[in-house]
Design an enzyme around this catalytic site. Structure first.
Site, mmCIF file in Angstrom:
data_model
loop_
_atom_site.group_PDB
_atom_site.id
_atom_site.type_symbol
_atom_site.label_atom_id
_atom_site.label_comp_id
_atom_site.label_asym_id
_atom_site.label_seq_id
_atom_site.Cartn_x
_atom_site.Cartn_y
_atom_site.Cartn_z
ATOM 1 N N ALA A 1 1.088 5.735 1.224
ATOM 2 C CA ALA A 1 0.924 6.191 2.718
ATOM 3 C C ALA A 1 0.906 7.794 2.209
ATOM 4 O O ALA A 1 1.479 8.241 1.305
ATOM 5 C CB ALA A 1 1.829 5.867 3.701
ATOM 6 N N GLY B 1 -5.816 9.509 2.784
ATOM 7 C CA GLY B 1 -6.144 10.514 2.046
ATOM 8 C C GLY B 1 -7.120 9.997 0.973
ATOM 9 O O GLY B 1 -7.876 10.702 0.461
ATOM 10 N N LYS C 1 -2.295 7.436 7.004
ATOM 11 C CA LYS C 1 -3.076 7.190 5.743
ATOM 12 C C LYS C 1 -4.507 7.430 5.910
ATOM 13 O O LYS C 1 -4.926 7.718 6.939
ATOM 14 C CB LYS C 1 -3.055 5.390 5.623
ATOM 15 N N GLU D 1 -7.813 -0.688 4.646
ATOM 16 C CA GLU D 1 -6.456 -0.822 4.601
ATOM 17 C C GLU D 1 -5.761 -1.389 5.884
ATOM 18 O O GLU D 1 -4.911 -1.964 6.153
ATOM 19 C CB GLU D 1 -5.991 0.708 4.418
ATOM 20 N N ASP E 1 0.921 -1.388 0.014
ATOM 21 C CA ASP E 1 0.046 0.031 0.046
ATOM 22 C C ASP E 1 0.977 1.221 0.072
ATOM 23 O O ASP E 1 2.201 1.142 0.234
ATOM 24 C CB ASP E 1 -0.880 -0.105 1.404
#
Ligand code: 5RP
Length: 215
Positions: free
Chosen positions: A84, A97, A95, A104, A82
């Site tokens: 960040a 956004g 995280k 997540e 992922d």
């Protein structure tokens, strides 16, 4: 492509090296992850399936012919990949956004290794310049906002955004986060908060910045 985009693309390409053949891979959300999914498409035949953190990522994975399965059918995942919004020297993150923080965080918790991909602008000494996202139950929005204000934060409702879980997002501005572990624990106690976009209790294990690994 800007240099930040290029760094995201490089990090995504490097993250492919952590994908284990035949495995189910956890996939995050965002523009960096979009690069990762595109790179994953080239090796789609080598993985069994993906567990996705958002409708957005699910659509992109399927476009590449990658099977998406439910986390409940996958067991523990070897690797979660992922992006960040911020990363501190201890690999603790902000995280959310892209408003996908809850799923997540669940997939990160269910994975042995969390590989995080960022561009160099996201590396910070102290978390908090990027507004901290909180996913909240809609009817609790104003109550949670008052609790945040009492603690010195400035919550701003991300209007017109509904998460994949049907909830709303408050972005908390003006917080310098000196103790991410304590703040994550405290905010998790506020009734109506579904998820805090601080990943301190479950930080990244590996952080890729462009084509290098953070040390
Ligand atoms: C989504 C996220 C993203 O990982 C974060 O916002 C970074 O996004 P991008 O890769 O587009 O810069 O936490 O909820």
């Amino acid at each position: 492509m800007t240099s930040r985009d290029e760094e995201k693309r490089q990090a995504a390409q490097r993250a492919i090296g952590y994908v284990e053949p035949g495995s189910v891979i956890g996939v995050g959300t965002g523009s960096t992850v979009a690069h990762f999914i595109d790179a994953l498409g080239a090796i789609a035949d080598h993985i069994h399936a993906a567990v996705s953190s958002s409708e957005q990522s699910t659509a992109r994975l399927k476009q590449h012919g990658i099977r998406v399965i439910d986390l409940n059918a996958a067991g523990e995942l070897a690797v979660y990949v992922d992006g960040a919004d911020e990363c501190d020297p201890r690999r603790r993150l902000i995280k959310g956004g892209g408003a996908a923080l809850t799923r997540e965080k669940i997939i990160a918790a269910a994975s042995r290794t969390f590989v995080c991909m960022i561009d160099s602008s996201k590396r910070v000494d102290m978390l908090g310049k990027f507004p901290l996202p909180l996913e909240v139950i809609p009817m609790a929005r104003d109550y949670v906002a008052r609790q945040i204000a009492k603690r010195g934060g400035r919550p701003v409702w991300r209007e017109n955004v509904v998460t994949d879980n049907g909830n709303w997002i408050l972005d908390v501005h003006d917080w310098k986060i000196a103790d991410p572990l304590a703040l994550e624990t405290e905010l998790n106690q506020i009734t109506g908060v579904v998820c805090v976009g601080l990943f301190a209790h479950r930080p990244a294990d590996i952080v890729l910045i462009g084509d290098s690994v953070m040390t």
